[in-house]
Enzyme design. Sequence first.
Site, PDB file in Angstrom:
ATOM      1  N   LYS A 160      13.759 -25.139  38.293  1.00  0.00           N
ATOM      2  CA  LYS A 160      14.340 -26.182  37.444  1.00  0.00           C
ATOM      3  C   LYS A 160      13.222 -26.960  36.743  1.00  0.00           C
ATOM      4  CE  LYS A 160      14.464 -28.991  41.564  1.00  0.00           C
ATOM      5  NZ  LYS A 160      15.212 -29.219  42.809  1.00  0.00           N
ATOM      6  N   ARG A 162      24.253 -36.742  47.929  1.00  0.00           N
ATOM      7  CA  ARG A 162      23.830 -36.703  46.531  1.00  0.00           C
ATOM      8  C   ARG A 162      24.754 -35.718  45.832  1.00  0.00           C
ATOM      9  NH1 ARG A 162      17.909 -34.477  44.912  1.00  0.00           N
ATOM     10  NH2 ARG A 162      18.980 -32.576  45.536  1.00  0.00           N
ATOM     11  N   TYR A 191      -7.239 -50.593  24.319  1.00  0.00           N
ATOM     12  CA  TYR A 191      -6.274 -51.692  24.198  1.00  0.00           C
ATOM     13  C   TYR A 191      -6.555 -52.781  25.214  1.00  0.00           C
ATOM     14  CZ  TYR A 191      -3.336 -48.979  21.030  1.00  0.00           C
ATOM     15  OH  TYR A 191      -2.861 -48.290  19.960  1.00  0.00           O
ATOM     16  N   MET A 242      -1.485 -43.791  24.232  1.00  0.00           N
ATOM     17  CA  MET A 242      -0.440 -42.776  24.094  1.00  0.00           C
ATOM     18  C   MET A 242      -1.028 -41.372  23.959  1.00  0.00           C
ATOM     19  SD  MET A 242       2.616 -42.423  21.265  1.00  0.00           S
ATOM     20  CE  MET A 242       3.324 -44.030  21.599  1.00  0.00           C
TER      21      MET A 242
HETATM   22  C1  LIG Z   1      14.567 -28.762  43.885  1.00  0.00           C
HETATM   23  C2  LIG Z   1      15.298 -28.137  44.981  1.00  0.00           C
HETATM   24  C3  LIG Z   1      14.645 -27.294  45.880  1.00  0.00           C
HETATM   25  C4  LIG Z   1      13.140 -27.127  45.912  1.00  0.00           C
HETATM   26  O1  LIG Z   1      12.589 -28.224  46.600  1.00  0.00           O
HETATM   27  P1  LIG Z   1      10.997 -28.377  46.829  1.00  0.00           P
HETATM   28  O2  LIG Z   1      10.892 -29.613  47.617  1.00  0.00           O
HETATM   29  O3  LIG Z   1      10.408 -28.510  45.472  1.00  0.00           O
HETATM   30  O4  LIG Z   1      10.542 -27.162  47.520  1.00  0.00           O
HETATM   31  C5  LIG Z   1      15.412 -26.633  46.815  1.00  0.00           C
HETATM   32  N1  LIG Z   1      16.748 -26.815  46.868  1.00  0.00           N
HETATM   33  C6  LIG Z   1      17.402 -27.639  46.037  1.00  0.00           C
HETATM   34  C7  LIG Z   1      18.865 -27.800  46.161  1.00  0.00           C
HETATM   35  C8  LIG Z   1      16.708 -28.338  45.076  1.00  0.00           C
HETATM   36  O5  LIG Z   1      17.349 -29.179  44.261  1.00  0.00           O
END
Ligand SMILES: *Cc1c(COP(=O)(O)O)cnc(C)c1O
Length: 349
Positions: free
Chosen positions: A38, A132, A248, A296
Amino acid sequence: MQSPPAPLRLRIDRAALAGNWRVLDGMSGTASAGAAVKADAYGLGVAHAVPILRDAGARDFFVAHWCEVAAMLDHVPPSQVAVLHGPVTTEDAAFAHATGVRPVINSVQQARLWLALGGGACDLMVDTGMNRLGLPPSQLAEPDIARLRVHTLHSHLASADEDSVQNRQQLSLFAQVAAARTAQRRAFANSAGIALGRDYAFDLTRPGIALYGGVPRAELADAIRQVAFPQVRIMQVRQLQTGDHVGYGGVFVAPHAMRVATVALGYADGYLRSWDGRGMLQAGAEQLPLLGRVSMDMVVVDLSAIPDLGPGDWLDLPYSLPVAAQGGQLTQYELLTLLGPRLERFVTD
Ligand SMILES: *Cc1c(COP(=O)(O)O)cnc(C)c1O
């Protein structure tokens, strides 16, 4: 005409990324390791990271959003991709059907959206204490959940990077859920969860941060290698006199004559203001402390240690994640995912 090469870039070490996946797959025991990719593979870039992970042997890839699917399908078949957030709208469910990517169902409502379009193989996320995303275990018997054809049954650890009693509690609840609900496979552990031991691995693990060089638990420290190496170009060099101010607010005042370099890296690239007064760049082994505030698009560093550098020369941003996170201002996750699109990603062997 093509743009000239960017003055800031992110080198991705192929062998380190592939090696980290193999380490985590090995530590997963009889389970296989997938890969959380992701947020554009935690900022490394799906187009760079996913082929390396695939060639190393990963066969299960997890993204958060539906908009992340298209980039994945350039590299892996849809049956190897699952979307963690699941379908929130009918459009999401229709997109899952059309592409053949598996939704991770997180609620009775999501199950209904999926079943309304004909259902099919999906994943199911059960909440074992994080509150969550995910189905409360009390709702496992709901008819629309019972009707799902569950490929992989998931839950997610809330505190795996700590020695928390919550880990064992979640493990025992997930074991109960897994015994009660038929699924082809069960998946529980993230990177830190893999380090908690084999009983956390079930059939499939979902490492993310450790693939990319993060060390969420000390047990991983010796096995995990740095993958992402930011590099930045010097744009201009100047000589300061005693009393000159930099940047700055003029917060840095030269205590003596010194040579400094202005470098193309700023908070718009994810090098945040939290590095003010403590950041540094490197030229080989030489350390070049940051002077004044992060702008920036640029920072100024002290070039005293290596005065013969000039415009166009590359400097390294020290980015060993566990070390860079030590000040406590940014987590290892933030350090990676903050790195902006102006860093040109490239892979080296
Ligand atoms: C992001 C995520 C992971 C990976 O977690 P890490 O701590 O980066 O290894 C695994 N499972 C779910 C559901 C996640 O959202």
